[in-house]
Design a protein around this motif. Structure first.
Motif, PDB file in Angstrom:
ATOM      1  N   LYS A   2       0.818  -1.201   0.000  1.00 15.83           N
ATOM      2  CA  LYS A   2       0.000   0.000   0.000  1.00 15.83           C
ATOM      3  C   LYS A   2       0.862   1.266   0.000  1.00 15.83           C
ATOM      4  N   GLY A   3       0.575   2.159  -0.926  1.00 15.24           N
ATOM      5  CA  GLY A   3       1.274   3.435  -1.015  1.00 15.24           C
ATOM      6  C   GLY A   3       2.586   3.398  -1.770  1.00 15.24           C
ATOM      7  N   ASP A   4       3.038   2.215  -2.214  1.00 14.66           N
ATOM      8  CA  ASP A   4       4.316   2.103  -2.917  1.00 14.66           C
ATOM      9  C   ASP A   4       4.235   2.506  -4.384  1.00 14.66           C
ATOM     10  N   LYS A  10      -3.993   6.738  -8.465  1.00 17.81           N
ATOM     11  CA  LYS A  10      -4.672   5.745  -7.625  1.00 17.81           C
ATOM     12  C   LYS A  10      -3.649   4.805  -7.004  1.00 17.81           C
ATOM     13  N   ASP A  11      -3.865   4.434  -5.759  1.00 22.32           N
ATOM     14  CA  ASP A  11      -2.997   3.456  -5.107  1.00 22.32           C
ATOM     15  C   ASP A  11      -3.233   2.105  -5.776  1.00 22.32           C
ATOM     16  N   ALA A  12      -2.207   1.594  -6.456  1.00 22.56           N
ATOM     17  CA  ALA A  12      -2.355   0.375  -7.255  1.00 22.56           C
ATOM     18  C   ALA A  12      -2.712  -0.840  -6.405  1.00 22.56           C
ATOM     19  N   GLY A  17      -4.977  -4.539  -6.335  1.00 20.25           N
ATOM     20  CA  GLY A  17      -4.135  -5.587  -5.749  1.00 20.25           C
ATOM     21  C   GLY A  17      -2.805  -5.720  -6.452  1.00 20.25           C
ATOM     22  N   VAL A  18      -2.306  -4.601  -7.019  1.00 19.89           N
ATOM     23  CA  VAL A  18      -1.100  -4.605  -7.846  1.00 19.89           C
ATOM     24  C   VAL A  18       0.109  -4.103  -7.059  1.00 19.89           C
ATOM     25  N   GLU A  93       0.119   7.540 -15.955  1.00 19.69           N
ATOM     26  CA  GLU A  93       1.088   8.177 -15.069  1.00 19.69           C
ATOM     27  C   GLU A  93       1.448   7.231 -13.926  1.00 19.69           C
ATOM     28  N   ILE A  94       2.735   6.927 -13.817  1.00 18.77           N
ATOM     29  CA  ILE A  94       3.239   6.059 -12.755  1.00 18.77           C
ATOM     30  C   ILE A  94       4.083   6.899 -11.818  1.00 18.77           C
ATOM     31  N   LYS A  95       3.782   6.795 -10.541  1.00 20.22           N
ATOM     32  CA  LYS A  95       4.553   7.524  -9.532  1.00 20.22           C
ATOM     33  C   LYS A  95       4.943   6.560  -8.423  1.00 20.22           C
TER      34      LYS A  95
END
Length: 140
Positions: A2-4, A10-12, A17-18, A93-95
């Motif tokens: 969570k949060g990584d 969106k939190d993946a 569940g990613v 967008e990936i963060k």
């Protein structure tokens, strides 16, 4: 976890569940290639002229691996389909918050491998994405 990993804000992990898979950060942090330098070859001169004072980065293809997990088979299939719909929706967008404020803007090209667990609640998918502008201006 969570949060990584954030995808389109969106939190993946919460949403699909990613998680990041093998070598995910290595792929993102690999320096981008530079475009070919400007060259001029003249029959009237020895060698060639080369302009090195206008370096620009080129697009880059990345191989990103994700893991997807669900609570049961139905939950997994639902999350998998929603995640893939998000990834193929255009520019994504990936963060990675631990890496700072950089946003990696990529688009999906194709899946390169996929493996699902026997109980159909977990999978690992590797996909090729393209970052059209990996410069620092493109990541703001």
């Amino acid at each position: 976890m969570k949060g990584d990993l954030l995808i389109n804000g969106k939190d993946a992990f919460d949403k699909w569940g990613v998680n990041m898979g093998d070598n995910f950060l290595n792929a993102l942090l690999m320096p981008p290639p530079v475009k070919d330098y400007i060259e001029n070859k003249s029959r009237l001169e020895n060698g060639k002229r080369l302009s090195l004072n206008n370096e620009k980065v080129d697009e880059r293809d990345l191989n990103l691996t994700f893991t997807i997990q669900g609570d049961n088979q139905v939950d997994y299939i639902s999350k998998f389909k929603e995640f893939m719909a998000e990834m193929v929706s255009g520019l994504v967008e990936i963060k990675i918050p631990i890496l700072g404020n950089d946003i990696y803007r990529v688009y999906y090209k194709n899946a390169t491998s996929y493996a699902m667990s026997v109980d159909r609640t977990f999978s690992k998918i590797a996909m090729k994405v393209c970052e059209p502008n990996p410069s620092s201006e493109g990541r703001k």
